[in-house]
Scaffold this motif. Structure first.
Motif: not given
Length: 266
Positions: A242-247, A249-250, A254-255
């Protein structure tokens, strides 16, 4: 993703090591949307350390295994059960392996039969061509610097060392990195693996400086540098990170897709 060439003999992979001068022959096996393409192309281009093996049919490569010194190893072409078994043997002593392979209805089962376990990763990139990431704001008390020869030679970054090794000249010639420095010491560093028109981002934060948002700053610097040079930034991570996904996107990524890997300790 592109269609693989016709499968060779299912019983024998016959992977042979590819000399450095012949590595460019492997490029057509990797489609433009092959996961972690930057890593494969960086090994082929001599930008990061690694080795490659290929199976040949009528003198042309039809399948290959590219191993970096990091956990990332990459398979491409017409894969078979024998390919995964031989890849496992060739990677003995590598340590942690995340074997990235193209999709196929049987690839996961063949990998498991060879002793791998399956996993999923996510691929993030910019949503449009011509995107220019803004430069990051540097927090008070830190200095943002481009990683030069002196900085790299003294870098205490397991992530950077696993990918780039210790060859300072090779790093300066073929990679890019930025660091946040405080009191003369690196607090955070980020790097780009450059290959195939891509800039794949990775970062390491010193334990004393975590949870301060520094990853966003150093990754943002590498992202901005690449965008200004027409490179497409990429971040990949496990689907549950989750932290890497949030980073990602920040950072404005996008995926784009998810992809399968075969994991093992070799």
């Amino acid at each position: 993703m592109s269609t693989a060439p016709p499968a060779p003999d299912m019983d024998r992979a016959q992977l042979v090591e590819v000399a450095a001068a012949d590595l460019p022959r492997l490029v057509p096996l990797f489609a433009p949307d092959h996961p972690n393409l930057a890593f494969a192309r960086a090994v082929i281009d001599g930008a990061i350390p690694g080795r490659a093996w290929a199976q040949f049919h009528n003198g042309a490569p039809v399948a290959c295994l590219v191993a970096t010194t990091a956990p990332f190893c990459l398979a491409a072409g017409a894969l078979t059960p024998a390919f995964f078994a031989e890849a496992k043997r060739l990677l003995a002593g590598h340590g942690e392996v995340q074997l990235v392979h193209p999709p196929g209805p049987d690839n996961g089962a063949w990998a498991e039969r060879a002793g791998f376990t399956t996993g999923q990763r996510l691929h993030f990139t910019h949503p449009r061509d011509g995107y220019i990431a803004p430069p990051p704001a540097v927090p008070d008390g830190y200095e943002l610097v481009r990683i030069d020869a002196d900085t790299f030679s003294g870098l205490e970054s397991p992530m950077a060392r696993s990918i780039f090794g210790t060859d300072t000249a090779q790093y300066i010639a073929h990679a890019v990195g930025f660091a946040l420095v405080q009191d003369g010491r690196v607090a955070a560093d980020a790097h780009g693996v450059l290959g195939g028109g891509l800039n794949e981002l990775g970062t390491h934060i010193h334990p004393d400086h975590r949870r301060k948002g520094l990853a966003f700053v150093v990754l943002g610097a590498v992202n901005h540098w690449g965008c200004e040079r027409g490179l497409r930034s990429v971040i990949t991570c496990h689907e549950d990170k989750t932290p890497s996904i949030s980073l990602a996107r920040k950072l404005g990524l996008t995926e784009e897709f998810s992809y399968s890997i075969a994991k093992a300790t070799c």
